[in-house]
Scaffold this motif. Structure first.
Motif, PDB file in Angstrom:
ATOM      1  N   GLY A 179       0.818  -1.220   0.000  1.00 47.31           N
ATOM      2  CA  GLY A 179       0.000   0.000   0.000  1.00 47.31           C
ATOM      3  C   GLY A 179       0.841   1.254   0.000  1.00 47.31           C
ATOM      4  O   GLY A 179       0.524   2.231  -0.698  1.00 47.31           O
ATOM      5  N   THR A 180       1.923   1.229   0.752  1.00 47.05           N
ATOM      6  CA  THR A 180       2.811   2.387   0.787  1.00 47.05           C
ATOM      7  C   THR A 180       3.419   2.651  -0.584  1.00 47.05           C
ATOM      8  O   THR A 180       3.482   3.799  -1.034  1.00 47.05           O
ATOM      9  N   GLN A 181       3.837   1.602  -1.281  1.00 47.45           N
ATOM     10  CA  GLN A 181       4.440   1.773  -2.597  1.00 47.45           C
ATOM     11  C   GLN A 181       3.419   2.243  -3.623  1.00 47.45           C
ATOM     12  O   GLN A 181       3.745   3.049  -4.506  1.00 47.45           O
ATOM     13  N   ILE A 182       2.182   1.770  -3.524  1.00 53.66           N
ATOM     14  CA  ILE A 182       1.142   2.224  -4.448  1.00 53.66           C
ATOM     15  C   ILE A 182       0.860   3.709  -4.244  1.00 53.66           C
ATOM     16  O   ILE A 182       0.790   4.484  -5.201  1.00 53.66           O
ATOM     17  N   VAL A 183       0.710   4.117  -2.985  1.00 54.61           N
ATOM     18  CA  VAL A 183       0.468   5.535  -2.699  1.00 54.61           C
ATOM     19  C   VAL A 183       1.660   6.380  -3.131  1.00 54.61           C
ATOM     20  O   VAL A 183       1.506   7.458  -3.725  1.00 54.61           O
ATOM     21  N   TRP A 184       2.865   5.901  -2.859  1.00 46.77           N
ATOM     22  CA  TRP A 184       4.067   6.659  -3.205  1.00 46.77           C
ATOM     23  C   TRP A 184       4.192   6.831  -4.715  1.00 46.77           C
ATOM     24  O   TRP A 184       4.516   7.910  -5.205  1.00 46.77           O
ATOM     25  N   SER A 185       3.938   5.768  -5.482  1.00 44.04           N
ATOM     26  CA  SER A 185       4.056   5.875  -6.935  1.00 44.04           C
ATOM     27  C   SER A 185       2.978   6.793  -7.505  1.00 44.04           C
ATOM     28  O   SER A 185       3.234   7.558  -8.436  1.00 44.04           O
ATOM     29  N   THR A 186       1.777   6.766  -6.935  1.00 46.46           N
ATOM     30  CA  THR A 186       0.719   7.677  -7.370  1.00 46.46           C
ATOM     31  C   THR A 186       1.087   9.118  -7.042  1.00 46.46           C
ATOM     32  O   THR A 186       0.906  10.025  -7.869  1.00 46.46           O
ATOM     33  N   TYR A 236       2.219   2.494  18.005  1.00 51.27           N
ATOM     34  CA  TYR A 236       2.830   3.412  17.049  1.00 51.27           C
ATOM     35  C   TYR A 236       2.328   3.139  15.635  1.00 51.27           C
ATOM     36  O   TYR A 236       2.116   4.065  14.857  1.00 51.27           O
ATOM     37  N   MET A 237       2.117   1.875  15.305  1.00 49.47           N
ATOM     38  CA  MET A 237       1.577   1.553  13.982  1.00 49.47           C
ATOM     39  C   MET A 237       0.128   2.024  13.866  1.00 49.47           C
ATOM     40  O   MET A 237      -0.274   2.558  12.829  1.00 49.47           O
ATOM     41  N   PHE A 238      -0.658   1.863  14.912  1.00 47.08           N
ATOM     42  CA  PHE A 238      -2.062   2.269  14.881  1.00 47.08           C
ATOM     43  C   PHE A 238      -2.196   3.787  14.739  1.00 47.08           C
ATOM     44  O   PHE A 238      -2.860   4.280  13.835  1.00 47.08           O
ATOM     45  N   TYR A 239      -1.552   4.521  15.647  1.00 47.84           N
ATOM     46  CA  TYR A 239      -1.675   5.972  15.596  1.00 47.84           C
ATOM     47  C   TYR A 239      -0.961   6.561  14.374  1.00 47.84           C
ATOM     48  O   TYR A 239      -1.411   7.562  13.809  1.00 47.84           O
ATOM     49  N   GLY A 240       0.117   5.936  13.943  1.00 42.52           N
ATOM     50  CA  GLY A 240       0.790   6.387  12.725  1.00 42.52           C
ATOM     51  C   GLY A 240      -0.078   6.189  11.503  1.00 42.52           C
ATOM     52  O   GLY A 240      -0.102   7.034  10.594  1.00 42.52           O
ATOM     53  N   SER A 241      -0.828   5.088  11.451  1.00 41.23           N
ATOM     54  CA  SER A 241      -1.738   4.836  10.330  1.00 41.23           C
ATOM     55  C   SER A 241      -2.857   5.868  10.296  1.00 41.23           C
ATOM     56  O   SER A 241      -3.237   6.349   9.231  1.00 41.23           O
ATOM     57  N   SER A 295      -3.348   8.518   7.281  1.00 39.61           N
ATOM     58  CA  SER A 295      -4.621   8.556   6.560  1.00 39.61           C
ATOM     59  C   SER A 295      -5.212   9.955   6.580  1.00 39.61           C
ATOM     60  O   SER A 295      -5.698  10.453   5.552  1.00 39.61           O
ATOM     61  N   PHE A 296      -5.177  10.592   7.730  1.00 37.43           N
ATOM     62  CA  PHE A 296      -5.685  11.964   7.847  1.00 37.43           C
ATOM     63  C   PHE A 296      -4.873  12.919   6.976  1.00 37.43           C
ATOM     64  O   PHE A 296      -5.439  13.763   6.279  1.00 37.43           O
ATOM     65  N   SER A 297      -3.555  12.765   6.981  1.00 39.91           N
ATOM     66  CA  SER A 297      -2.700  13.631   6.168  1.00 39.91           C
ATOM     67  C   SER A 297      -2.942  13.406   4.687  1.00 39.91           C
ATOM     68  O   SER A 297      -2.916  14.353   3.899  1.00 39.91           O
ATOM     69  N   LEU A 298      -3.185  12.152   4.288  1.00 45.82           N
ATOM     70  CA  LEU A 298      -3.468  11.849   2.890  1.00 45.82           C
ATOM     71  C   LEU A 298      -4.787  12.483   2.456  1.00 45.82           C
ATOM     72  O   LEU A 298      -4.896  12.986   1.336  1.00 45.82           O
ATOM     73  N   LEU A 299      -5.779  12.493   3.339  1.00 49.08           N
ATOM     74  CA  LEU A 299      -7.039  13.157   3.021  1.00 49.08           C
ATOM     75  C   LEU A 299      -6.862  14.673   2.892  1.00 49.08           C
ATOM     76  O   LEU A 299      -7.546  15.319   2.098  1.00 49.08           O
ATOM     77  N   LEU A 300      -5.958  15.241   3.672  1.00 50.73           N
ATOM     78  CA  LEU A 300      -5.718  16.687   3.600  1.00 50.73           C
ATOM     79  C   LEU A 300      -5.099  17.115   2.272  1.00 50.73           C
ATOM     80  O   LEU A 300      -5.203  18.274   1.901  1.00 50.73           O
ATOM     81  N   LEU A 301      -4.461  16.188   1.553  1.00 49.23           N
ATOM     82  CA  LEU A 301      -3.867  16.539   0.265  1.00 49.23           C
ATOM     83  C   LEU A 301      -4.908  17.045  -0.725  1.00 49.23           C
ATOM     84  O   LEU A 301      -4.598  17.857  -1.594  1.00 49.23           O
ATOM     85  N   GLY A 302      -6.133  16.585  -0.600  1.00 48.99           N
ATOM     86  CA  GLY A 302      -7.202  17.047  -1.477  1.00 48.99           C
ATOM     87  C   GLY A 302      -7.626  18.478  -1.209  1.00 48.99           C
ATOM     88  O   GLY A 302      -8.279  19.101  -2.047  1.00 48.99           O
TER      89      GLY A 302
END
Length: 140
Positions: A47-54, A108-113, A117-124
């Protein structure tokens, strides 16, 4: 334990082994068939690589459409690896010393995710967020 000169290592016959054994609880390894271990260890990065390539495919035209110059656009691309240079070791140390009931890494994985996700939504909403800080007439 083997390491290079910059990292202190300990011997297995160290007197603090009992404290370490209590501190580092759990079983090491991945559960499941042996042929599935490597895919299970690496599937999280898919998932990280898909988001990064996009992001890399669409980021340059998007940043240019926001009015960012090419030199500032390169600074945007450097900001991620530079922040990782400082944040990843810090989170690693904090996670190594964690005594959470959910384990050392899971919180750390839970809160980091959630944060990612919130930061990715802010890109819009980049244009709207940027307009809070600069006026629409100012050059980028």
């Amino acid at each position: 334990m083997v390491g290079f000169g910059g990292i202190p290592t300990r011997n297995d016959d160290d007197e603090n082994n009992e404290m370490d054994a209590h501190r580092w609880r759990g079983r090491k390894g991945v559960r499941g068939p042996s042929w599935l271990k490597m895919p299970l260890l690496t599937i999280g990065l898919l998932g990280t690589q898909i988001v990064w390539s996009t992001e890399m495919g669409y980021a340059s035209p998007y940043l240019l459409s926001l009015g960012l110059s090419k030199s500032w656009m390169s600074m945007v691309f450097v900001a991620g690896p530079l922040s990782g240079l400082f944040v990843q070791p810090l989170i690693g140390v904090l996670a190594d010393n964690s005594t959470s009931i959910w384990g050392r890494r899971r919180p750390y994985m839970f809160y980091g995710s959630i944060l990612c996700s919130f930061s990715l939504l802010l890109l819009g909403f980049t244009k709207e967020i940027v307009s809070w800080f600069i006026s629409p007439d100012s050059p980028a």
